[in-house]
Design a protein around this motif. Structure first.
Motif, PDB file in Angstrom:
ATOM      1  N   PHE A  15     -16.563   7.555  16.306  1.00 48.60           N
ATOM      2  CA  PHE A  15     -17.696   7.974  15.484  1.00 48.60           C
ATOM      3  C   PHE A  15     -17.248   8.881  14.344  1.00 48.60           C
ATOM      4  N   LEU A  19     -13.793   6.799  12.260  1.00 49.53           N
ATOM      5  CA  LEU A  19     -14.077   5.576  11.501  1.00 49.53           C
ATOM      6  C   LEU A  19     -14.864   5.843  10.217  1.00 49.53           C
ATOM      7  N   ARG A  20     -15.103   7.128   9.904  1.00 52.46           N
ATOM      8  CA  ARG A  20     -15.622   7.423   8.576  1.00 52.46           C
ATOM      9  C   ARG A  20     -14.501   7.339   7.555  1.00 52.46           C
ATOM     10  N   GLU A  36     -16.477  -3.986   1.726  1.00 54.25           N
ATOM     11  CA  GLU A  36     -17.399  -3.326   2.628  1.00 54.25           C
ATOM     12  C   GLU A  36     -18.825  -3.237   2.070  1.00 54.25           C
ATOM     13  N   SER A  77     -22.128  -4.932   3.726  1.00 53.99           N
ATOM     14  CA  SER A  77     -23.297  -4.155   4.119  1.00 53.99           C
ATOM     15  C   SER A  77     -24.569  -4.729   3.504  1.00 53.99           C
ATOM     16  N   ASN A  94     -23.628  -4.507   9.948  1.00 53.71           N
ATOM     17  CA  ASN A  94     -23.645  -3.094  10.320  1.00 53.71           C
ATOM     18  C   ASN A  94     -22.199  -2.619  10.463  1.00 53.71           C
ATOM     19  N   THR A 117     -20.577   0.330  10.622  1.00 57.22           N
ATOM     20  CA  THR A 117     -20.210   1.305  11.654  1.00 57.22           C
ATOM     21  C   THR A 117     -20.161   0.653  13.025  1.00 57.22           C
ATOM     22  N   THR A 123     -16.735   0.274  15.164  1.00 55.66           N
ATOM     23  CA  THR A 123     -16.661   1.007  16.429  1.00 55.66           C
ATOM     24  C   THR A 123     -16.349   0.062  17.579  1.00 55.66           C
TER      25      THR A 123
END
Lengths: 241, 311
Positions: free
Chosen positions: B100, B103-104, B186, B190, B195, B197, B201
Motif C-alpha cells: 500500500f 506501490l505509490r 498508466e 486508468s 484499477n 492500485t 497490489t
C-alpha cells in the motif's frame, strides 16, 4: 427537456500559481457534439483531464447522469461511462490492435474475455479498422486514431471526449474520422466533446462550441455565431484588433 | 515453431524433468533442485515486471518465507509441507501491507525501496534473537521427507510448476491486459477502467508469496536458516540475471535463463568460488545492452521478422 447527461459547473483547476481552468461551465446531452476550442494554453486539455478524472478539480462540481462524480478516480468514471482519447496517441504498444480495444471492455465494463473480444472486433468493424490482429507498430496513423476511438468506445461510454484526434492527419483522413465520429455518435447516442484546432472540423462536426481563453469561458454557441465574436477573434489573433 | 510442436517440446521437457531422479545420480538431482528454486524466483520476478515494476527485493520475501517455514516447524510443530505454505502466506501478507505504501513509487524509486525492504527484513531477523536465533539462525532437527533425494527434487520441481502455473494464469487472463496496459501507459489504463492500485497490489502480493514459498522450500530442503544465507543477494541477483538472459514478459524466457545460468552457476562456483557473482553482473549488463528481449526475443524475432524493436 430531460436533465443533460453531463453537467460541469464552475470548474477551477490550478497548478501552483497558474490557473489553468478558471470557472468553466459545460453541459452535454445525448446525441450532441460540442466543440471545445481556444488558443494553446487555453485550458482545453486540462478541462478534459478534470472531467475524465486524470486531475481532480480545485473547485467546482461535475455531475454525470444525476450522480456527483467530482472526486471519483479516473477508473471509476470510466466505468460509469465517461470516455476519452488522448491528445498524443497513446496506444498500448505491447498489445495488438484488438487487444488494445479489449482493455476498455474488460475493465470499464468488466466483461469476460470472450465477450470483450467479440465487442472489440465489432467496434473495429464499426470504426472501419481492417485486420485487427495486427501489431500496433504496423498501423498507419489514421488506423491508430481509429483504434483509439474504438478503444474508448469499448468502455461503452455515454460521454466521449476526443482530444485533438485529427492532429497529424491530412484532409482525406480528417474527413474519414469526421464521418466515423458522426456515425458512432448517431448509432450509440453519445454525447461527444471535441477538442480541436482544425477549424473546418469544428465547423463541420459540431452542433455548438465553447471557447476558452486563459482558462476562462469567453464564448459559447453555434460555430457560425462564435466565429464572428470579437472576443474570440481577439483571443486567436492576440492583442487588440 | 507452431503451437503443436511447442506442446510436444513442453511434454518431452516435462517428462524429462519429472523422471530425472529415476536414472540420474544425486549430483544432477541437487543441481536440479537449485535450478527449479531459482527458476521459480526468476519467473515470479518477471510476473511483477510485466506491470513495469522492477523489484530488487526478491531475497527479502524469499528469506521471510524461509524463516517462517523453519520457525513454524520448530515452534508450532507444523508439518513441513504446511510450513512451506505458511511461508508463502506470510510473505504475501507482508507484501500486501507494505505494498500500500511502496506501490505509490515507480521505476527506480520502487526498485530501491524494495532493495531496502529486503535489508530491513534481514536486520530485523538478525536482531530479534529470541524468536529467530539471531545471527546464528536456526537448524531443523531433520530435513523434510527425511532427506529422500528424489522427494526433495520433486518438491522443488513442484514449487517451480506452481509458479509457472500462476505465471500462465497471469498471462492468459485479464490480469495480462491490466499489467501490460499499466506498463505501457498508466494514465490511459486508468481511463480505460483499470484499477491500477488494485492490480499492482495483487501482482506484488502474489509474486512475493511465490518467493516466500520458494524460500520456505529452500529452507526445508537444506534444513537451516541464517540471516546472511537466507537473505543473500544471490537470491535477488541471480533470478534477475536469469530472467533478463532468457527474455522477460513471459514464462518461457525466465525458464530458459534459469536452465542456462542455473547449470552454469554450479560450474562457476567451482572455478571462481568468490567471483562468480561478477559473471551474473556481466550477463545483466551485456543482455540489457545487446539483447533487450533476451534469448526468447531472438526466437520471436526469427518467427516474425517485422516485429523488430519498437519504441
Amino acid at each position: 427537456m430531460s436533465q443533460p447527461t453531463l453537467v460541469v459547473e464552475n470548474i477551477v483547476r490550478t497548478f501552483g500559481g497558474l490557473v489553468a481552468v478558471d470557472g468553466v461551465d459545460l453541459t452535454l446531452e445525448q446525441g450532441e457534439i460540442v466543440g471545445v476550442i481556444g488558443p494553446n494554453g487555453a485550458g482545453k486539455s486540462t478541462l478534459i483531464n478534470v472531467i475524465s478524472g486524470v486531475y481532480l478539480p480545485t473547485s467546482g462540481s461535475i455531475s454525470f447522469r444525476g450522480e456527483d462524480v467530482t472526486n471519483l478516480p479516473a477508473h471509476e468514471r470510466s466505468r460509469r461511462g465517461i470516455g476519452r482519447t488522448y491528445q498524443l496517441i497513446h496506444p498500448f504498444m505491447d498489445l495488438n490492435c484488438i487487444e488494445n480495444v479489449m482493455v476498455g471492455a474488460l475493465f470499464a465494463r468488466k466483461l469476460p474475455m470472450r465477450s470483450a473480444r467479440l465487442v472489440a472486433s465489432e467496434l473495429c468493424e464499426l470504426v472501419g479498422l481492417a485486420d485487427p490482429s495486427r501489431r500496433v507498430s504496423e498501423l498507419t496513423i489514421l488506423e491508430v486514431k481509429k483504434m483509439e476511438i474504438a478503444h474508448a468506445l469499448a468502455a461503452d461510454p455515454r460521454v466521449l471526449f476526443l482530444d485533438e484526434t485529427m492532429a497529424g492527419l491530412n484532409i482525406d483522413e480528417t474527413n474519414e474520422i469526421i464521418k466515423t465520429v458522426r456515425r458512432v455518435t448517431e448509432e450509440k447516442q453519445l454525447a461527444v466533446g471535441v477538442v480541436e484546432h482544425v477549424m473546418h472540423v469544428i465547423r463541420d462536426l459540431t452542433h455548438r462550441v465553447i471557447v476558452l481563453d486563459g482558462g476562462r469561458l469567453i464564448a459559447a454557441g453555434p460555430y457560425s455565431e462564435v466565429a464572428q465574436n470579437e472576443q474570440v477573434i481577439r483571443a486567436y489573433l492576440g492583442g487588440d484588433v | 515453431m507452431n503451437q503443436r510442436s511447442a506442446i510436444i517440446i513442453l511434454i518431452v521437457v516435462g517428462l524429462f524433468a519429472v523422471t530425472l531422479p529415476l536414472y540420474a545420480g544425486p549430483y544432477p538431482q541437487s543441481i536440479g533442485q537449485m535450478v527449479f528454486l531459482y527458476m521459480s524466483l526468476a519467473v515470479s520476478w518477471d510476473m511483477l515486471l510485466r506491470s513495469g515494476q522492477i523489484s530488487f527485493g526478491i531475497a527479502g520475501f524469499f528469506g521471510l518465507g524461509a524463516y517462517t517455514s523453519v520457525l513454524t516447524v520448530l515452534d508450532l510443530k507444523l508439518p513441513p509441507l504446511l510450513s512451506i505454505l505458511a511461508g508463502g502466506i506470510l510473505a504475501g501478507v507482508v507484501a500486501l501491507v507494505v505494498g500500500f505504501v511502496v506501490l505509490r513509487l515507480r521505476g527506480m524509486y520502487f526498485a530501491i525501496v524494495t532493495l531496502a525492504l529486503a535489508e530491513i527484513f534481514r536486520v530485523i531477523i538478525n536482531n530479534w534473537a529470541s524468536l529467530t536465533g539471531g545471527p546464528e539462525g536456526k537448524v531443523l532437527s531433520s530435513v523434510i521427507f527425511g532427506g529422500d533425494a528424489r522427494l526433495l527434487y520433486w518438491l522443488t520441481l513442484g514449487v517451480a510448476v506452481l509458479t509457472l502455473l500462476m505465471s500462465e494464469l497471469f498471462r492468459r487472463t485479464r490480469i495480462h491486459f491490466a499489467l501490460t496496459s499499466i506498463r505501457d501507459n498508466e494514465v490511459v489504463a486508468s481511463s480505460s477502467g483499470v484499477n491500477i492500485t488494485a492490480y499492482l497490489t495483487i501482482a506484488f502480493a502474489v509474486t512475493s508469496a511465490l518467493q516466500g514459498i520458494t524460500g520456505a522450500a529452500y529452507a526445508q530442503v537444506y534444513g537451516f536458516v541464517a540471516p546472511d544465507g537466507s537473505f543473500s543477494t544471490d537470491f535477488t541477483l541471480l533470478p534477475l540475471a536469469m530472467a533478463l538472459l532468457g527474455g522477460v514478459y513471459g514464462s518461457a524466457g525466465p525458464v530458459i535463463g534459469a536452465l542456462l545460468l542455473g547449470v552454469a552457476s554450479e560450474f562457476l562456483k567451482l572455478y571462481i568460488p568468490y567471483g562468480h557473482r561478477i559473471v551474473y553482473g556481466l550477463v545483466i549488463v551485456v543482455v540489457i545492452l545487446f539483447l533487450p528481449r533476451g534469448i526468447a526475443g531472438i526466437v520471436r524475432r526469427k518467427r516474425a521478422p517485422r516485429e523488430g524493436g519498437h519504441a
